[in-house]
Design a protein around this motif. Structure first.
Motif, short mmCIF file in Angstrom:
data_model
loop_
_atom_site.label_atom_id
_atom_site.label_comp_id
_atom_site.label_asym_id
_atom_site.label_seq_id
_atom_site.Cartn_x
_atom_site.Cartn_y
_atom_site.Cartn_z
N PRO A 38 -2.51 0.19 5.38
CA PRO A 38 -1.30 0.03 4.53
C PRO A 38 -1.61 0.49 2.95
O PRO A 38 -1.75 -0.53 1.96
CB PRO A 38 -0.91 -1.51 4.71
CG PRO A 38 -2.26 -1.94 5.03
CD PRO A 38 -3.04 -0.90 5.59
N LEU A 39 -1.88 1.98 2.71
CA LEU A 39 -2.07 2.37 1.47
C LEU A 39 -0.79 1.98 0.62
O LEU A 39 0.34 2.28 0.95
CB LEU A 39 -2.48 3.96 1.43
CG LEU A 39 -3.76 4.17 2.25
CD1 LEU A 39 -3.68 5.45 2.19
CD2 LEU A 39 -5.07 3.49 1.27
N TYR B 201 -8.84 -0.31 -4.36
CA TYR B 201 -8.74 0.94 -3.33
C TYR B 201 -7.73 1.61 -2.80
O TYR B 201 -7.69 1.67 -1.45
CB TYR B 201 -9.93 0.79 -2.53
CG TYR B 201 -11.48 0.69 -2.74
CD1 TYR B 201 -12.19 1.81 -3.18
CD2 TYR B 201 -12.14 -0.54 -3.04
CE1 TYR B 201 -13.47 1.74 -3.75
CE2 TYR B 201 -13.36 -0.43 -3.52
CZ TYR B 201 -13.86 0.69 -4.11
OH TYR B 201 -15.18 0.70 -4.35
N GLY B 202 -6.66 1.34 -3.27
CA GLY B 202 -5.32 1.89 -3.01
C GLY B 202 -4.72 0.82 -1.93
O GLY B 202 -3.61 1.02 -1.56
N LEU B 203 -5.16 -0.37 -1.65
CA LEU B 203 -4.48 -1.27 -0.62
C LEU B 203 -3.94 -2.50 -1.67
O LEU B 203 -4.61 -2.85 -2.69
CB LEU B 203 -5.62 -1.85 0.06
CG LEU B 203 -6.11 -1.04 1.16
CD1 LEU B 203 -7.16 -2.07 1.94
CD2 LEU B 203 -5.03 -0.53 2.09
#
Lengths: 139, 125
Positions: free
Chosen positions: A65-66, A130-132
């Motif tokens: 789930p970015l 980290y994009g999450l």
């Protein structure tokens, strides 16, 4: 941050092929003055993009789930559509009723929309690692 | 609603909330215990939590992918008991540190003498 995921790549491939088919259909029907078919192919193209975006977007989110508010998919769409369009004209595949100016105008206005989307993306990215999404990592 | 039903419903409601977020701790504990593939992690979590925690394999895979993405878990492939190659997950150095810090800050509180006594002590009211 992992940007080019497997599902985004699949989406890009399908979108790229769809854009070529659409461009071909558009130029062909315009050249033959089949204006009703232009509307039909545009509608089919819209539905096709909606479906592949929905399918691969959902799978992408389920896989990892970015937290990018759909920006990666939007950017890929913008980039590929405009590349195909510019190449279509550069290679001379367009009809006599199409002008490359329209492609540039679309790229400009769509680009403004994309820029606004980028701003939203940069804002929500502050709440991620980290994009999450921080709240979703250890749910 | 009688008293027993009320207690049972309140307990379930509290447990439901309490368990949210606990899966990570159980997964990390399973991996601290040693490298494991998903079915082994699932068995560890369910057995060690005395079946108060249950988890679907799909949910475990999804969580492990997120942990791997942020660098606290990694995997290596190895042959499983039944033949095909499996992903054996383990905690990275960062994962070990994260778990240790989490335990120190949130779990060890319950091992303080006063709290331990309060937990042991039955309420006579």
């Amino acid at each position: 941050m992992k940007t080019l995921t497997k599902n985004l790549t699949y989406f890009a491939v399908f979108f790229f092929l769809g854009a070529i088919v659409f461009r071909y259909g558009l130029s062909h029907f315009l050249e033959n003055r089949s204006y009703n078919l232009v509307w039909i192919i545009a509608a089919i193209y819209f539905i096709f993009n909606f479906l592949i975006g929905w399918f691969f977007g959902k799978r992408d989110y389920e896989s990892l789930p970015l937290y990018d508010v759909g920006f990666r998919f939007h950017f890929a769409t913008y980039f590929l559509f405009n590349i195909v369009s510019v190449l279509w004209f550069s290679l001379g595949f367009h009809s006599n009723f199409e002008s490359i100016r329209i492609v540039y105008v679309i790229a400009l206005f769509w680009g403004i929309g994309l820029l606004i989307h980028l701003i939203f993306y940069l804002i929500v990215r502050k709440n991620s690692i980290y994009g999450l999404n921080k709240e979703e990592i250890f749910e | 609603m009688n008293k027993n039903n009320q207690l049972s419903e309140l307990l379930s409601a509290w447990e439901e909330t309490y368990k949210k977020g606990q899966l990570t701790l159980w997964i990390f504990l399973a991996l601290k215990d040693g490298k494991k593939y998903v079915d082994e992690i699932k068995t560890f979590v369910e057995e060690q939590s005395k079946h108060t925690m249950t988890c679907e394999s799909q949910s475990l895979y999804r969580n492990l992918r997120k942990y791997q993405h942020v660098g606290v878990v990694d995997y290596e492939t190895g042959v499983g008991n039944k033949g095909p190659e499996r992903k054996y997950y383990f905690l990275t150095k960062l994962g070990h540190k994260l778990l240790d810090n989490f335990i120190n800050r949130n779990i060890n509180l319950f091992f303080n003498k006063r709290i331990k006594n309060l937990i042991k002590k039955e309420d006579s009211k």
